[in-house]
Motif scaffolding. Structure first.
Motif, short mmCIF file in Angstrom:
data_model
loop_
_atom_site.label_atom_id
_atom_site.label_comp_id
_atom_site.label_asym_id
_atom_site.label_seq_id
_atom_site.Cartn_x
_atom_site.Cartn_y
_atom_site.Cartn_z
N TRP A 279 0.85 -1.20 0.00
CA TRP A 279 0.00 0.00 0.00
C TRP A 279 0.88 1.24 0.00
CZ3 TRP A 279 -1.16 4.11 3.46
CH2 TRP A 279 -2.29 4.85 3.10
N LEU A 280 0.55 2.19 -0.85
CA LEU A 280 1.31 3.43 -0.95
C LEU A 280 0.55 4.56 -0.27
CD1 LEU A 280 2.50 3.23 -4.68
CD2 LEU A 280 3.68 2.41 -2.63
N THR A 344 14.54 -4.24 11.11
CA THR A 344 15.02 -3.98 12.47
C THR A 344 14.17 -2.93 13.17
OG1 THR A 344 17.28 -4.52 11.79
CG2 THR A 344 17.02 -3.29 13.84
N GLU A 345 13.88 -1.83 12.49
CA GLU A 345 13.12 -0.73 13.09
C GLU A 345 11.68 -1.13 13.40
OE1 GLU A 345 14.11 2.31 14.08
OE2 GLU A 345 16.16 1.71 13.62
N MET A 346 11.11 -2.07 12.61
CA MET A 346 9.71 -2.45 12.81
C MET A 346 9.50 -3.40 13.98
SD MET A 346 7.70 -0.94 10.58
CE MET A 346 6.26 -1.97 10.29
N LYS A 347 10.60 -3.95 14.52
CA LYS A 347 10.46 -4.96 15.57
C LYS A 347 9.75 -4.45 16.81
CE LYS A 347 14.22 -8.12 14.42
NZ LYS A 347 15.54 -8.69 14.82
N TYR A 351 3.92 -3.61 14.63
CA TYR A 351 3.56 -4.10 13.30
C TYR A 351 4.67 -5.03 12.79
CZ TYR A 351 0.20 -0.26 13.22
OH TYR A 351 -0.83 0.59 13.53
N GLU A 352 4.30 -6.03 12.06
CA GLU A 352 5.29 -6.97 11.54
C GLU A 352 5.79 -6.50 10.17
OE1 GLU A 352 4.80 -11.29 12.33
OE2 GLU A 352 2.74 -10.73 12.79
N SER A 353 7.11 -6.43 10.05
CA SER A 353 7.71 -5.93 8.81
C SER A 353 7.38 -6.81 7.61
CB SER A 353 9.23 -5.84 8.96
OG SER A 353 9.77 -7.13 9.23
N LYS A 354 7.06 -8.08 7.84
CA LYS A 354 6.79 -8.98 6.71
C LYS A 354 5.58 -8.53 5.90
CE LYS A 354 4.08 -12.23 9.51
NZ LYS A 354 4.04 -13.62 10.03
N GLU A 384 -2.14 -0.99 7.16
CA GLU A 384 -1.76 -0.42 8.46
C GLU A 384 -0.24 -0.42 8.64
OE1 GLU A 384 -3.66 -2.19 11.79
OE2 GLU A 384 -5.69 -1.90 11.01
N ALA A 385 0.40 -1.53 8.30
CA ALA A 385 1.86 -1.63 8.47
C ALA A 385 2.58 -0.62 7.58
CB ALA A 385 2.33 -3.05 8.17
N ASN A 386 2.17 -0.54 6.32
CA ASN A 386 2.81 0.39 5.40
C ASN A 386 2.56 1.84 5.79
OD1 ASN A 386 4.05 -0.88 2.72
ND2 ASN A 386 2.40 -2.21 3.40
N ALA A 387 1.35 2.14 6.23
CA ALA A 387 1.02 3.50 6.63
C ALA A 387 1.88 3.94 7.81
CB ALA A 387 -0.46 3.61 6.98
N TYR A 388 2.06 3.02 8.77
CA TYR A 388 2.88 3.35 9.94
C TYR A 388 4.31 3.71 9.51
CZ TYR A 388 6.01 2.63 13.86
OH TYR A 388 7.00 2.80 14.79
N TRP A 389 4.93 2.83 8.71
CA TRP A 389 6.34 3.02 8.37
C TRP A 389 6.54 4.21 7.44
CZ3 TRP A 389 11.01 2.23 9.84
CH2 TRP A 389 12.08 2.34 8.94
N GLN A 390 5.72 4.33 6.41
CA GLN A 390 5.89 5.43 5.46
C GLN A 390 5.64 6.78 6.12
OE1 GLN A 390 3.74 4.61 1.76
NE2 GLN A 390 4.27 2.44 1.93
N THR A 391 4.70 6.83 7.07
CA THR A 391 4.44 8.07 7.80
C THR A 391 5.63 8.43 8.68
OG1 THR A 391 2.07 7.65 7.84
CG2 THR A 391 2.91 9.22 9.46
#
Length: 402
Positions: A279-280, A344-347, A351-354, A384-391
């Motif tokens: 998701w972008l 590493t940062e997602m641990k 949220y799971e980085s996978k 949800e996972a992509n939104a968290y990291w990209q934000t």
């Protein structure tokens, strides 16, 4: 298979020696020392007496017959072909009910390899071009031989010469290719030749010490982002940013086409036959739209990261710019380590980085095949996972997003 060969004086002497009773069980127990055995019991055909013979070599036990001054090879001893089969075949041959088959086709290793590579390409396998390049490292003295004539000793001599000038890690990559081609040939086009033979290329990898490459911290990821925002190149900066935001492999990035982006989702070929959706975030979409505007592309099947619209940018070209950009900022990291930074940062994020990188396809077999990866629930997890990291990334570099 039949081959006509004139008797040698040595063979004539051997006709009278090594006479034993031919039974399947006794012949199976014979060692592989090179010998010629003669059956004690003769058989008659066309009013004449003949004796079946067995020629033993290091790799096979082949029935044969002397007829009209020539040695004619019959079949090889196996579970399906024994004394009775060879005797019947010999009698039919003498009586004229069968005729010798033409000389066996020479299965040249190089030809078998090219056919194997062609088959892989037809099946859509990736990196076949890499395998072809590595195959060209094999000496002609090996690749131009019939596959059944390649010996372990030949391969080890090549290995010794290779390691005299190149790294063991590179040898390990090269040797994988002929070993694989040999196995493919043994299961297919050269099955009869290789059925009971060992792969001369197998188990020859060198022990190497694994090199641990540093993984950028989150702050260093941000420094890399800022460095490539200033880097003057039409494609490389966005490739670096997509790597940071999604953790995609280089091969996944360069194979993105305009049509792969639909309704905010990017679909990538995670593995052969497996698609993964990323998701972008709206701000991430703006980055991609910016590229589309700059490249003036309007064909969904064209690659995003290309200079001519048909061929993706290659890794060698990309690495030149990647290393040049890092050097200007006094940084030194491998491009693939950016994915490890994300993981590493997602641990500790909850949220799971996978669900960003596509590691979800490495679940256990049951989860892999019975999970509906395109269901609303799973896509919601991806989002949800992509939104968290990209934000998180955006908040640190929004002033230098482009």
């Amino acid at each position: 298979m039949y081959t006509d060969v004139h008797e040698s004086n040595k063979e004539k002497k051997m006709i009278q020696s090594n006479r034993i009773e031919f039974t399947d069980s006794k012949l199976n127990m014979l060692g592989n020392a090179q010998k010629l055995y003669t059956n004690k019991e003769p058989f008659r055909a066309n009013g004449k007496t003949y004796r079946l013979k067995l020629r033993v070599s290091a790799n096979a036990k082949t029935f044969c017959l002397w007829h009209e001054g020539k040695r004619i090879s019959l079949g090889q001893l196996s579970k399906e072909y024994g004394v009775a089969n060879a005797t019947l075949e010999a009698m039919n041959l003498i009586s004229g009910d069968t005729t010798p088959l033409p000389r066996k086709e020479r299965k040249i290793f190089e030809d078998l390899a090219q056919k194997a590579f062609d088959d892989k390409e037809k099946k859509g396998r990736k990196f076949v071009d890499v395998e072809r390049r590595r195959f060209r490292q094999i000496p002609k003295a090996i690749v131009e031989l019939p596959i059944d004539k390649i010996t372990r000793e030949m391969v080890m001599d090549w290995q010794e010469d290779f390691l005299a000038s190149k790294k063991a890690s590179y040898w390990n990559k090269i040797i994988e290719v002929p070993a694989n081609i040999w196995n493919i040939s043994a299961k297919g086009r050269a099955f009869s030749l290789l059925e009971n033979r060992k792969n001369p290329f197998s188990d020859l990898k060198e022990e190497t010490k694994r090199t641990e490459y540093p993984v950028p911290s989150f702050d260093q990821l941000i420094d890399i982002w800022k460095t490539f925002t200033k880097y003057d190149h039409p494609l490389v900066p966005l490739m670096v940013k997509l790597k940071i935001l999604t953790g995609m492999h280089f091969t996944e990035i360069v194979n993105i086409k305009e049509g792969d982006i639909q309704d905010g989702w990017l679909t990538i070929d995670h593995k052969i036959g497996v698609k993964h959706k990323i998701w972008l975030h709206p701000v991430t979409r703006k980055l991609v739209i910016k590229l589309l505007e700059l490249s003036d592309m309007a064909i969904p099947t064209r690659y995003l990261f290309t200079f001519d619209g048909f061929n993706p940018i290659n890794l060698k070209t990309f690495n030149v710019h990647w290393n040049k950009g890092l050097k200007s900022a006094n940084l030194d990291f491998r491009f693939d380590r950016l994915r490890d930074s994300l993981v590493t940062e997602m641990k500790e994020s909850g949220y799971e980085s996978k669900y960003i990188t596509g590691h979800c396809y490495k679940e256990n077999v049951q989860a892999k095949y019975y999970t509906d990866w395109t269901s609303e629930k799973m896509l919601g997890i991806f989002k949800e996972a992509n939104a968290y990291w990209q934000t998180k990334v955006f908040e640190c570099v929004k002033s230098e997003w482009f």
